[in-house]
Design an enzyme around this catalytic site. Sequence first.
Site, mmCIF file in Angstrom:
data_model
loop_
_atom_site.group_PDB
_atom_site.id
_atom_site.type_symbol
_atom_site.label_atom_id
_atom_site.label_comp_id
_atom_site.label_asym_id
_atom_site.label_seq_id
_atom_site.Cartn_x
_atom_site.Cartn_y
_atom_site.Cartn_z
ATOM 1 N N ASP A 480 0.486 -1.574 0.331
ATOM 2 C CA ASP A 480 -0.011 0.338 0.333
ATOM 3 C C ASP A 480 1.110 1.245 -0.116
ATOM 4 O O ASP A 480 2.601 1.067 0.207
ATOM 5 C CB ASP A 480 -0.720 -0.060 1.122
ATOM 6 C CG ASP A 480 -1.989 0.673 0.546
ATOM 7 O OD1 ASP A 480 -1.948 1.541 -0.120
ATOM 8 O OD2 ASP A 480 -3.239 0.502 1.737
ATOM 9 N N ASP A 550 -10.432 2.068 -3.639
ATOM 10 C CA ASP A 550 -10.877 2.010 -2.657
ATOM 11 C C ASP A 550 -12.605 1.773 -2.520
ATOM 12 O O ASP A 550 -12.896 1.448 -1.257
ATOM 13 C CB ASP A 550 -10.423 2.908 -1.607
ATOM 14 C CG ASP A 550 -9.523 2.590 -0.664
ATOM 15 O OD1 ASP A 550 -9.296 1.175 -1.224
ATOM 16 O OD2 ASP A 550 -8.340 3.481 -0.175
HETATM 17 C C1 DGJ Z 1 -5.928 1.939 2.012
HETATM 18 C C2 DGJ Z 1 -5.770 0.908 0.695
HETATM 19 O O1 DGJ Z 1 -6.825 1.145 -0.417
HETATM 20 C C3 DGJ Z 1 -7.011 -0.050 1.673
HETATM 21 O O2 DGJ Z 1 -7.890 -1.169 0.652
HETATM 22 C C4 DGJ Z 1 -6.363 -0.793 3.544
HETATM 23 O O3 DGJ Z 1 -5.998 -1.575 2.889
HETATM 24 C C5 DGJ Z 1 -6.336 0.790 3.231
HETATM 25 N N1 DGJ Z 1 -5.890 1.705 3.016
HETATM 26 C C6 DGJ Z 1 -5.297 0.053 5.670
HETATM 27 O O4 DGJ Z 1 -4.267 1.179 5.837
#
Ligand code: DGJ
Length: 784
Positions: A480, A550
């Site tokens: 991430d 997301d």
């Molecule tokens: C952002 C990501 O896109 C999410 O899927 C998740 O992993 C969060 N960060 C975790 O902090």
Amino acid sequence: MIRKLKGENPAFVLDTQNTSYAFRIMETGQPEHLYYGAKITVNDVADLEALSEKRAFQQGNSIAYDQEHLSFTLEDVSLEMSGYGKGDIREPFVEVVAADGSFTTDFVYESDEIKSGKTELKTLPSSFGDDVEGLHVTFKDKNNGYTIILSYYVFEKEDVITRTAKFINSSSATVSLRRLMSTQVDFNEAGLIVSTFRGAWIKEMQMVDTKVSAGKFVNSSFTGSSSNRANPFIMVSREGAGEYQGDVYGFNLIYSGNHYEAVEVNAYDKTRVVTGINPTQFNFSLKPGDEFEAPEAVMTFSKDGHNGMSQNMHAFVNDHIVRGEWSKKARPVLLNSWEANYFDINEGKLVALAKKGKEVGVELFVMDDGWFGDRHDDKRALGDWFVNTKKLPHGVKGLAEKINNVGLDFGIWIEPEMVNVDSDLYRAHPDWAIEIPGKHHSEGRNQRILDFANPEVVDYMIKSMKDVISSGNIAYVKWDMNRIFSDVYSQYLPEDCQGEVFHRYIMGFYRLAKELTESFPKVLFEGCASGGNRFDLGALCYFPQIWASDDTDAVARLTIQNGYSYGYPMSCVSAHVSNVPNHQTLRKVDIEHRFAVACFGVLGYECNLSDMKKEDLSAIKEQIETYKKFRECMQFGDFYRGKFGNVVEWTVVSKDKKQAVGMIFQKEVRPNSPFLDYHAKGLDPLKKYHFYSKEAKVSIKMFGDLVNGVTPIHIKQDGFLHGLIDKFVTPKGDVEDYTAYGDALMNAGVGLKPAFSSTGFDMEGSVRIMHDHNARLYFMEEVQ
Ligand code: DGJ
């Protein structure tokens, strides 16, 4: 194939299966761009004469190149590359400031070489392939003696040409490189349509068309990443081009940092397209002998519309970008803990969730954020990459064992590029963060970016991450990256090199990604940057799939996934079914319709299965079974876009054309609109297919008090009797089931059962009941 045509000055023709690209060296030494488009026949230099631009007189107040060439102004020539200061006043390819402060450069031809094979870039990821030919043309700057090598690679089968450039400071003084683009294509026309993919968090890849008839249109990112604000993939089309017809060019960049795509129309209605690193705040200091490599740019052309262009890009990404163990391997159906638990995780909860996942057919369990240091929210602990033993008393190793015992592979979440101020790492090394010492710092998800321009920081993170990934039986890593850049300053680099931070950071990121992916070749890495904030070809050189957004809402995902599909194959796009009301939009879409969208890509689930209704769990079980049956087709088949309006239509076809899956998704019900058809795409016209759907779910309760139209006694809506009837009387849902030839399914289409229009419903499934946000999946299998 690449050919050098002999003449007084050399000319070059680059052919792919269906396209040609031609340029020649002019009498004055600069490279004149002649053509890029549908394949043309050129046998010798004389054949190029017809298509080249003629010049006879000096143009108004333009700059003539010199006394001997008064009819020749660089402002009005199509060029392969251009600098500033010799009359070309358009967007330059290269900008460099000499030791004397002058900006003017004049690069002229010196030599060329045609070689088979793909040369890797030294500082950046690049495409690969065995059957590739390369043309390398060297130019020397007449003013200061710098060198530029333009490299072209031909990928015949995919109709792709890539370009890159290397600047060598072959002068005797230190210079400032202000920009070095990756490609430049000049068109002898104005009014081209530029399609860009803009967005932001949870609304990535929204396609926008802009006609550029005058002035300059710029698509760029300045977030430090390729960004969800403007993806580096763009299309340039001639007016009238559509999904299946017309001239469409696709451009992309193998780069994950600040990028820049400018389309400029000059006074003579010529359009210049340049793509490369964003020159904003870019300033590289190069000592004598130093070199700088521009990222590799990817270009394709199709006269079969956006779809033809997309097929080229998809093939190129699958065959020449994504590499390693997982490039062609079926990706597992995963269950991710994030939307199920957010930071509130512990061994017990995770194992319980994994068990539920196993019951429905999930193959890989992913522990997302929250497992390390003092990580209870997003305010602390990034950088402290040791396990939180309160949450995981048996460590990562113990948890991985437990998940493996459940029968699932185990995956873990990391964010190696970041640090929280409230962390042991920051307390020990405040100078390792990108920030200007003593100055006010702006915030982004309460975290700072580690200074990957500093090799020591990258070395440290290589070691930390190797420790994490080898701390248990880890089969998958979600990488991430949740902050965009601000207050950019490297405390490692000297003052006069601060214009190098953005690019050096990206080179540091690539070094870390290379080290880790090569050290753990069997691990499946998934890229992520708050979803799609770094969805690009550079990242895809290391991560075979990327968490596309997301946003897990099926309706929002239609646009997002449709957007990605223009430039990227579905094997790269990961998509999850989540809970409702959806956490990003609060919209409610039934489970089968959420699946219909998520299955077009790499499928996962991200919800608390432990809390789910029995019916939903059995629906999920059936979904995963279906997905596994068609997985090869869904992940590696050819993807085709169809209608995109109130109804969205997608089709994916296996490479051998024996299987296909189609989808229609209706955003809202339109009254008295019984007719709808589905047109398949990409099938073998002469193959016969069994075309079928699964029976749609219909219940008496869906009709509310309309039930009174058929009952002898009055039924109170949602009352006891209503519930009783609903339990014992189940109307049939619509099913489609036919056999037909591929050409009929594609050209004539399939007329679907009529949509409910206030009257006409029977219990036999003759009517299609589709609410707002409802989908249907259609399966096609070859009949022998
Ligand atoms: C952002 C990501 O896109 C999410 O899927 C998740 O992993 C969060 N960060 C975790 O902090």
